[in-house]
Write a protein that holds these residues in place. Structure first.
Motif, short mmCIF file in Angstrom:
data_model
loop_
_atom_site.label_atom_id
_atom_site.label_comp_id
_atom_site.label_asym_id
_atom_site.label_seq_id
_atom_site.Cartn_x
_atom_site.Cartn_y
_atom_site.Cartn_z
N VAL A 47 0.84 -1.20 0.00
CA VAL A 47 0.00 0.00 0.00
C VAL A 47 0.87 1.25 0.00
O VAL A 47 0.55 2.24 -0.67
N MET A 51 0.29 3.87 -2.91
CA MET A 51 -0.22 5.20 -2.57
C MET A 51 0.79 6.30 -2.88
O MET A 51 0.41 7.39 -3.31
N ALA A 143 -0.25 6.35 3.60
CA ALA A 143 0.04 4.92 3.52
C ALA A 143 0.83 4.44 4.74
O ALA A 143 0.62 3.34 5.23
#
Length: 195
Positions: A47, A51, A143
């Motif tokens: 992630v 992100m 993130a």
């Protein structure tokens, strides 16, 4: 934005306006992948990459393509396409080089494409009018906050395995109670004011 403003924005994105505990974005992977700390950390790293890179790419797509062509109304669709492409790259990389993490993440890896935390970071950056550097920093910090939340919660869930709650609270209900208590703990940061 000055360097100090960007640092304050990042601090706020990690702790004060944490995507999981304050905005409630990304709850599906938060609850689904947080059973083991190593799997949660792997999801968090994926992630963070998506992100951060999507923060940069969506800013370029929006201000470099959509605004000049007066197609701003297509930003959600364009951002989802950018995010989907990034997730496909991560999925191919993990399948090839880290197959254990790829199989541990399972269905949640492709779900990063529709993870509202990833899309939310891109949309908030545009909505708030952040510069390119601020958008990338915000994506990274949001993130990082997501990763912090999911890893802490994975540690809590490991401890919950040794708990002996009443029968009505066993399993998912106790998980939700623990998530609520953790969100309450993070709400203690909401008193910070940088204005």
């Amino acid at each position: 934005m000055s360097f100090v403003d960007i640092l304050l924005l990042m601090f706020s994105a990690v702790l004060i306006e944490n995507f999981i505990f304050s905005r409630f974005y990304g709850c599906c992977p938060f609850l689904g992948v947080s059973e083991k700390p190593d799997t949660a950390l792997g999801m968090g790293m994926a992630v963070i990459f998506v992100m951060t890179v999507s923060g940069a790419m969506t800013w370029v797509v929006y201000y470099g393509i959509l605004v000049p062509l007066k197609l701003e109304y297509l930003k959600t669709i364009a951002f989802i396409l950018v995010i989907a492409a990034l997730v496909q790259l991560i999925e191919m990389f993990l399948r090839r080089f880290v197959p254990a993490l790829y199989s541990a993440l399972g269905i949640y890896l492709p779900l990063i494409t529709t993870n509202c935390a990833v899309l939310g970071a891109a949309l908030v950056s545009i909505q708030e009018g952040y510069s390119f550097i601020a958008a990338v920093a915000y994506g990274f910090a949001a993130a990082l906050g997501f990763t912090l939340a999911i890893v802490i919660f994975a540690g809590v869930r490991v401890r919950l395995q040794f708990a002996d709650p009443p029968r009505a609270f066993r399993g998912f209900p106790l998980t939700l109670v623990a998530a609520g208590l953790l969100a309450m703990a993070f709400s203690g940061f909401s008193g910070f004011n940088f204005g």
